[in-house]
Structure formats: C-alpha cells, structure tokens
Design a protein around this motif. Structure first.
Motif, PDB file in Angstrom:
ATOM      1  N   ARG A  98       0.830  -1.212   0.000  1.00  0.00           N
ATOM      2  CA  ARG A  98       0.000   0.000   0.000  1.00  0.00           C
ATOM      3  C   ARG A  98       0.867   1.265   0.000  1.00  0.00           C
ATOM      4  NH1 ARG A  98      -3.527  -3.131   3.348  1.00  0.00           N
ATOM      5  NH2 ARG A  98      -2.457  -2.402   5.225  1.00  0.00           N
ATOM      6  N   ALA A  99       1.977   1.224   0.721  1.00  0.00           N
ATOM      7  CA  ALA A  99       2.873   2.384   0.733  1.00  0.00           C
ATOM      8  C   ALA A  99       3.448   2.624  -0.657  1.00  0.00           C
ATOM      9  CB  ALA A  99       3.989   2.157   1.745  1.00  0.00           C
ATOM     10  N   PHE A 100       3.798   1.555  -1.360  1.00  0.00           N
ATOM     11  CA  PHE A 100       4.291   1.700  -2.726  1.00  0.00           C
ATOM     12  C   PHE A 100       3.179   2.166  -3.666  1.00  0.00           C
ATOM     13  CE2 PHE A 100       8.059  -0.994  -1.662  1.00  0.00           C
ATOM     14  CZ  PHE A 100       9.025  -0.139  -2.167  1.00  0.00           C
ATOM     15  N   ASP A 101       1.954   1.707  -3.432  1.00  0.00           N
ATOM     16  CA  ASP A 101       0.826   2.193  -4.236  1.00  0.00           C
ATOM     17  C   ASP A 101       0.748   3.718  -4.171  1.00  0.00           C
ATOM     18  OD1 ASP A 101       0.037  -0.371  -4.922  1.00  0.00           O
ATOM     19  OD2 ASP A 101      -1.574  -0.480  -3.432  1.00  0.00           O
ATOM     20  N   HIS A 102       0.844   4.247  -2.968  1.00  0.00           N
ATOM     21  CA  HIS A 102       0.718   5.690  -2.783  1.00  0.00           C
ATOM     22  C   HIS A 102       1.902   6.435  -3.381  1.00  0.00           C
ATOM     23  CE1 HIS A 102       0.671   9.581  -0.651  1.00  0.00           C
ATOM     24  NE2 HIS A 102      -0.644   9.432  -0.707  1.00  0.00           N
ATOM     25  N   ALA A 103       3.104   5.831  -3.257  1.00  0.00           N
ATOM     26  CA  ALA A 103       4.323   6.509  -3.716  1.00  0.00           C
ATOM     27  C   ALA A 103       4.527   6.408  -5.222  1.00  0.00           C
ATOM     28  CB  ALA A 103       5.533   5.910  -3.001  1.00  0.00           C
ATOM     29  N   ALA A 104       3.745   5.589  -5.888  1.00  0.00           N
ATOM     30  CA  ALA A 104       3.995   5.308  -7.308  1.00  0.00           C
ATOM     31  C   ALA A 104       3.979   6.559  -8.176  1.00  0.00           C
ATOM     32  CB  ALA A 104       2.956   4.306  -7.821  1.00  0.00           C
ATOM     33  N   ARG A 105       3.142   7.522  -7.849  1.00  0.00           N
ATOM     34  CA  ARG A 105       2.993   8.711  -8.705  1.00  0.00           C
ATOM     35  C   ARG A 105       4.266   9.555  -8.759  1.00  0.00           C
ATOM     36  NH1 ARG A 105       1.887  12.790  -4.986  1.00  0.00           N
ATOM     37  NH2 ARG A 105       1.517  11.936  -2.893  1.00  0.00           N
ATOM     38  N   THR A 106       5.084   9.494  -7.706  1.00  0.00           N
ATOM     39  CA  THR A 106       6.315  10.305  -7.681  1.00  0.00           C
ATOM     40  C   THR A 106       7.583   9.454  -7.677  1.00  0.00           C
ATOM     41  OG1 THR A 106       6.257  10.389  -5.244  1.00  0.00           O
ATOM     42  CG2 THR A 106       5.175  12.194  -6.452  1.00  0.00           C
ATOM     43  N   TYR A 107       7.423   8.145  -7.726  1.00  0.00           N
ATOM     44  CA  TYR A 107       8.571   7.249  -7.518  1.00  0.00           C
ATOM     45  C   TYR A 107       9.654   7.448  -8.576  1.00  0.00           C
ATOM     46  CZ  TYR A 107      11.037   2.997  -6.129  1.00  0.00           C
ATOM     47  OH  TYR A 107      11.977   2.106  -5.686  1.00  0.00           O
ATOM     48  N   ASP A 108       9.278   7.500  -9.840  1.00  0.00           N
ATOM     49  CA  ASP A 108      10.275   7.659 -10.901  1.00  0.00           C
ATOM     50  C   ASP A 108      10.999   9.000 -10.784  1.00  0.00           C
ATOM     51  OD1 ASP A 108       9.833   5.174 -12.000  1.00  0.00           O
ATOM     52  OD2 ASP A 108       8.472   5.893 -13.561  1.00  0.00           O
ATOM     53  N   ALA A 149      23.434   9.349   6.504  1.00  0.00           N
ATOM     54  CA  ALA A 149      23.537  10.772   6.180  1.00  0.00           C
ATOM     55  C   ALA A 149      22.745  11.111   4.923  1.00  0.00           C
ATOM     56  CB  ALA A 149      25.003  11.156   6.010  1.00  0.00           C
ATOM     57  N   VAL A 150      22.841  10.273   3.898  1.00  0.00           N
ATOM     58  CA  VAL A 150      22.108  10.516   2.654  1.00  0.00           C
ATOM     59  C   VAL A 150      20.606  10.402   2.894  1.00  0.00           C
ATOM     60  CG1 VAL A 150      21.651   9.612   0.336  1.00  0.00           C
ATOM     61  CG2 VAL A 150      24.014   9.845   1.140  1.00  0.00           C
ATOM     62  N   CYS A 151      20.196   9.409   3.675  1.00  0.00           N
ATOM     63  CA  CYS A 151      18.771   9.251   3.949  1.00  0.00           C
ATOM     64  C   CYS A 151      18.213  10.423   4.743  1.00  0.00           C
ATOM     65  CB  CYS A 151      18.531   7.938   4.705  1.00  0.00           C
ATOM     66  SG  CYS A 151      18.645   6.474   3.665  1.00  0.00           S
ATOM     67  N   GLN A 152      18.903  10.819   5.792  1.00  0.00           N
ATOM     68  CA  GLN A 152      18.392  11.889   6.647  1.00  0.00           C
ATOM     69  C   GLN A 152      18.497  13.263   5.986  1.00  0.00           C
ATOM     70  OE1 GLN A 152      20.388  11.453  10.453  1.00  0.00           O
ATOM     71  NE2 GLN A 152      19.076   9.745  11.035  1.00  0.00           N
ATOM     72  N   GLY A 153      19.491  13.407   5.091  1.00  0.00           N
ATOM     73  CA  GLY A 153      19.677  14.706   4.459  1.00  0.00           C
ATOM     74  C   GLY A 153      18.930  14.885   3.158  1.00  0.00           C
ATOM     75  N   VAL A 154      18.625  13.772   2.446  1.00  0.00           N
ATOM     76  CA  VAL A 154      18.031  13.878   1.113  1.00  0.00           C
ATOM     77  C   VAL A 154      16.790  12.991   0.954  1.00  0.00           C
ATOM     78  CG1 VAL A 154      18.432  13.608  -1.365  1.00  0.00           C
ATOM     79  CG2 VAL A 154      20.302  14.395   0.112  1.00  0.00           C
ATOM     80  N   ILE A 155      16.957  11.684   1.165  1.00  0.00           N
ATOM     81  CA  ILE A 155      15.907  10.728   0.779  1.00  0.00           C
ATOM     82  C   ILE A 155      14.641  10.897   1.619  1.00  0.00           C
ATOM     83  CG2 ILE A 155      15.308   8.289   0.646  1.00  0.00           C
ATOM     84  CD1 ILE A 155      18.246   7.733  -0.079  1.00  0.00           C
ATOM     85  N   VAL A 156      14.774  10.893   2.937  1.00  0.00           N
ATOM     86  CA  VAL A 156      13.578  11.009   3.790  1.00  0.00           C
ATOM     87  C   VAL A 156      12.920  12.384   3.644  1.00  0.00           C
ATOM     88  CG1 VAL A 156      12.712  10.963   6.162  1.00  0.00           C
ATOM     89  CG2 VAL A 156      14.345   9.222   5.390  1.00  0.00           C
ATOM     90  N   PRO A 157      13.677  13.500   3.611  1.00  0.00           N
ATOM     91  CA  PRO A 157      13.011  14.795   3.368  1.00  0.00           C
ATOM     92  C   PRO A 157      12.277  14.856   2.036  1.00  0.00           C
ATOM     93  CG  PRO A 157      15.190  15.156   4.305  1.00  0.00           C
ATOM     94  CD  PRO A 157      15.096  13.693   4.003  1.00  0.00           C
ATOM     95  N   ALA A 158      12.878  14.307   0.968  1.00  0.00           N
ATOM     96  CA  ALA A 158      12.199  14.302  -0.332  1.00  0.00           C
ATOM     97  C   ALA A 158      10.943  13.450  -0.276  1.00  0.00           C
ATOM     98  CB  ALA A 158      13.144  13.796  -1.416  1.00  0.00           C
ATOM     99  N   GLY A 159      11.036  12.292   0.387  1.00  0.00           N
ATOM    100  CA  GLY A 159       9.858  11.443   0.534  1.00  0.00           C
ATOM    101  C   GLY A 159       8.778  12.078   1.378  1.00  0.00           C
ATOM    102  N   THR A 160       9.188  12.850   2.371  1.00  0.00           N
ATOM    103  CA  THR A 160       8.215  13.554   3.214  1.00  0.00           C
ATOM    104  C   THR A 160       7.446  14.593   2.409  1.00  0.00           C
ATOM    105  OG1 THR A 160       9.606  13.210   5.169  1.00  0.00           O
ATOM    106  CG2 THR A 160       7.950  14.956   5.290  1.00  0.00           C
ATOM    107  N   LEU A 161       8.148  15.320   1.540  1.00  0.00           N
ATOM    108  CA  LEU A 161       7.490  16.323   0.701  1.00  0.00           C
ATOM    109  C   LEU A 161       6.461  15.696  -0.229  1.00  0.00           C
ATOM    110  CD1 LEU A 161      10.494  18.641  -0.246  1.00  0.00           C
ATOM    111  CD2 LEU A 161       8.559  19.203   1.249  1.00  0.00           C
ATOM    112  N   SER A 162       6.713  14.458  -0.654  1.00  0.00           N
ATOM    113  CA  SER A 162       5.776  13.785  -1.553  1.00  0.00           C
ATOM    114  C   SER A 162       4.657  13.080  -0.797  1.00  0.00           C
ATOM    115  CB  SER A 162       6.520  12.772  -2.429  1.00  0.00           C
ATOM    116  OG  SER A 162       6.990  11.682  -1.652  1.00  0.00           O
ATOM    117  N   GLY A 163       4.695  13.136   0.534  1.00  0.00           N
ATOM    118  CA  GLY A 163       3.656  12.501   1.340  1.00  0.00           C
ATOM    119  C   GLY A 163       3.920  11.047   1.647  1.00  0.00           C
TER     120      GLY A 163
END
Length: 255
Positions: free
Chosen positions: A11-21, A168-182
């Motif tokens: 379900r989490a991937f279902d929601h993220a699919a629109r911005t995943y690429d 460091a990469v996750c906390q500085g880039v990946i998780v913030p970007a994922g947070t912005l996409s919901g």
C-alpha cells in the motif's frame, strides 16, 4: 521504527507510485546501476529463446534494464503493488514483455504450471520480504538447471563508514524528499531496512546456504559503492560446479 511488511508495504508503494520515478531519478546512477546488474547476467544471444523473470519490477525501471541487456528474451515482470504496476504499464513495451500483479511468493506458485525460467532478476526486493530464505529456495525451483540469478540490492559492505554515509544521505536527502511527496513512512522504511538487512558477505553466504553455486558479489560505481551490490549465482546443473565468469569476487567477498 517498525519496518513495513507485506500488504502495508504494498500500500505504501501504491501511494508513492505517482512520484517514484521522479525521486529515483534524483539518485545519480540509479538506472545505470540497474543496467549494469542486468548485463552481469551475461545472457547469450541477446536473450533469444530465453525466459526471464523480473521479480519485484516496480514501475518497470528494472524491466527496462533487462530489456536493454537481453532485447530478444521473453520477460515476465511481477510486483505486489498495483500502483507501481499501473505506472509500468503506462510505458511503451514490446509484445514479448508482460506484467503481472503478484507478490513474489504468488509468482512462485503460479510458475508450477509453466516452463522454468532461464534467469531471474530481483532488484531491491529481498530486504523487503518476510522470509528471504524461503523465497530463495522458491527462486531456485523457478530456474532451470544452470539458470542464472542476479540480485541488485542495498546490502552494506559492513563498514561503519558505509553505514554512516547511508544514514547521512537518507536523513539529508531521501527522507526529506519522501516527506514532501507525502511518503515519509516508506522512505524511513527504506533507510532502516537497509541498515537491518544482511551485509554483502552475509547475503552471499545466504545464497550459498540456499543451494546456489558460483555465488559472486560485485559493487556498483559512484557514491553507492559499498552500499549497493550485485549478487550473481546459478542453479547448477546436476553434477556441475558453478563456473560463472561474471565480473565479481568469489563467495564471501565484499566490495
């Protein structure tokens, strides 16, 4: 944090699919590394006459890598997320590529009525399954004798420096970007699942314990060196030893 599993993860991937690429495109080398792993299968004749399973195909980026590496192979791509598959199906594909909405375990059960695969490709899958040993045993059953497996996975080298870089990469880039996409929960899962998964030496040992032969591990290039690896193995023909000449180090090695 508790990792996402099974239906919650789908379900989490279902929601993220629109911005995943769009988000994966921010990762330098993401597509190039998948193509490199697909080519490391070293499939002959550009895949002519071969059947390949893309296990956990997502939005089809790994499927596209397989198609480039073996353009004449028949490719079956499966994923547990309907949303990711819709994104994959919206892209242009030749007639010898087909997609199915199945979990990895369901794909194994469906295969019992079909001919074996010549190769299986699994990208970013094994750290997300509840029973990796059970799935590896099932994948062996899917492969013909001598069939090839390539696993492209976040599997840390075991170095403290690589763990620190990943965090460091996750906390500085990946998780913030994922947070912005919901999709904060999914990208926090990504961070923690990598830290909790096998190191590269541990996963090579897991493959050997599952009965695969010729097990090798090879690094990817760039900033993900020591973080992402390609694992290569064979379902050996009866009485044969693994003699795969694919790029990589011997069993137990790590980049």
């Amino acid at each position: 944090m508790t990792l996402l599993r099974d239906h919650d993860l789908a379900r989490a991937f279902d929601h993220a699919a629109r911005t995943y690429d769009s988000l994966t495109a921010l990762n330098p080398g993401y597509r190039t590394d998948l193509l490199r792993s697909a080519r490391r299968l070293q499939l002959p004749r550009a895949g002519a006459g071969l059947r390949i399973l893309d296990l956990g195909c997502g939005t089809g980026t790994s499927t596209r890598a397989l198609l480039r590496a073996a353009p004449h192979a028949r490719i079956t791509a499966v994923d547990a997320s309907a949303g990711m598959l819709r994104r994959a199906l919206a892209k242009p594909w030749p007639g010898h590529v087909r997609f199915r909405h199945l979990t990895a375990e369901e794909a194994v059960l469906r295969q019992e009525q079909e001919e074996p695969y010549d190769a299986v490709f699994a990208a970013y899958l094994f750290r997300n399954v509840t029973d990796p040993d059970g799935l590896l045993a099932a994948v062996r059953a899917l492969l013909r004798p001598g069939g090839r497996l390539a696993v492209h996975e976040y599997s840390l080298s075991g170095s403290a420096a690589h763990r620190a870089l990943w965090t460091a990469v996750c906390q500085g880039v990946i998780v913030p970007a994922g947070t912005l996409s919901g999709d904060r929960a999914l990208y926090r899962h990504l961070w923690r699942s990598v830290l909790d998964f096998d190191t590269a030496p541990a996963f090579t040992a897991r493959l050997t314990d599952a009965g695969f032969t010729g097990v090798r591990v090879a690094p990817v290039a760039g900033w993900q060196t020591g973080i992402v690896h390609t694992f290569l193995a064979r379902n050996a023909a009866e009485g044969a030893k693994g003699t795969d000449s694919a790029e990589g180090t011997a069993v137990g090695g790590a980049a």
